[in-house]
Design a protein around this motif. Sequence first.
Motif, mmCIF file in Angstrom:
data_model
loop_
_atom_site.group_PDB
_atom_site.id
_atom_site.type_symbol
_atom_site.label_atom_id
_atom_site.label_comp_id
_atom_site.label_asym_id
_atom_site.label_seq_id
_atom_site.Cartn_x
_atom_site.Cartn_y
_atom_site.Cartn_z
ATOM 1 N N ASP A 143 0.843 -1.190 0.000
ATOM 2 C CA ASP A 143 0.000 0.000 0.000
ATOM 3 C C ASP A 143 0.878 1.240 0.000
ATOM 4 O O ASP A 143 1.788 1.381 0.812
ATOM 5 C CB ASP A 143 -0.912 0.014 1.224
ATOM 6 C CG ASP A 143 -1.946 -1.106 1.161
ATOM 7 O OD1 ASP A 143 -2.398 -1.436 0.045
ATOM 8 O OD2 ASP A 143 -2.300 -1.655 2.221
ATOM 9 N N VAL A 144 0.592 2.127 -0.960
ATOM 10 C CA VAL A 144 1.295 3.391 -1.089
ATOM 11 C C VAL A 144 0.234 4.475 -1.123
ATOM 12 O O VAL A 144 -0.407 4.685 -2.151
ATOM 13 C CB VAL A 144 2.169 3.430 -2.369
ATOM 14 C CG1 VAL A 144 2.909 4.753 -2.471
ATOM 15 C CG2 VAL A 144 3.127 2.253 -2.413
ATOM 16 N N GLY A 145 0.057 5.110 0.008
ATOM 17 C CA GLY A 145 -1.024 6.094 0.089
ATOM 18 C C GLY A 145 -2.358 5.412 -0.150
ATOM 19 O O GLY A 145 -2.692 4.433 0.506
ATOM 20 N N SER A 185 -2.533 0.613 -4.211
ATOM 21 C CA SER A 185 -1.967 -0.676 -3.848
ATOM 22 C C SER A 185 -1.191 -1.208 -5.049
ATOM 23 O O SER A 185 -1.692 -1.220 -6.169
ATOM 24 C CB SER A 185 -3.090 -1.651 -3.476
ATOM 25 O OG SER A 185 -2.553 -2.896 -3.110
ATOM 26 N N ILE A 186 0.042 -1.614 -4.807
ATOM 27 C CA ILE A 186 0.888 -2.147 -5.866
ATOM 28 C C ILE A 186 1.017 -3.646 -5.661
ATOM 29 O O ILE A 186 1.404 -4.107 -4.590
ATOM 30 C CB ILE A 186 2.284 -1.489 -5.837
ATOM 31 C CG1 ILE A 186 2.167 0.016 -6.032
ATOM 32 C CG2 ILE A 186 3.184 -2.116 -6.891
ATOM 33 C CD1 ILE A 186 3.466 0.763 -5.781
ATOM 34 N N ASN A 187 0.674 -4.414 -6.691
ATOM 35 C CA ASN A 187 0.791 -5.856 -6.631
ATOM 36 C C ASN A 187 2.118 -6.260 -7.268
ATOM 37 O O ASN A 187 2.366 -5.959 -8.426
ATOM 38 C CB ASN A 187 -0.385 -6.509 -7.375
ATOM 39 C CG ASN A 187 -0.426 -8.009 -7.213
ATOM 40 O OD1 ASN A 187 0.587 -8.654 -6.965
ATOM 41 N ND2 ASN A 187 -1.607 -8.564 -7.353
#
Length: 70
Positions: free
Chosen positions: A21-23, A26-28
């Motif tokens: 989670d970035v801010g 969500s980056i997978n």
Amino acid sequence: MSTTEPMVKEIFASLNNLNIDVGENSINISVSIGVSTVSKRDLEPDDFYNRVDRNLYHSKENGRIQITAK
């Protein structure tokens, strides 16, 4: 993969489908891995590096999210 196999599989399993989670986003994460062992036939450091690189690109070109060891 011999002695590196358990370590590579552990790294592979830990990273694939990891969500960061970035801010508000969500980056997978997914990885493709190329591995090899140093060989007596390797005359230059680049011989080993190039083999690993070819294995990585083999993983990427053949479905991604996999380990290639040749």
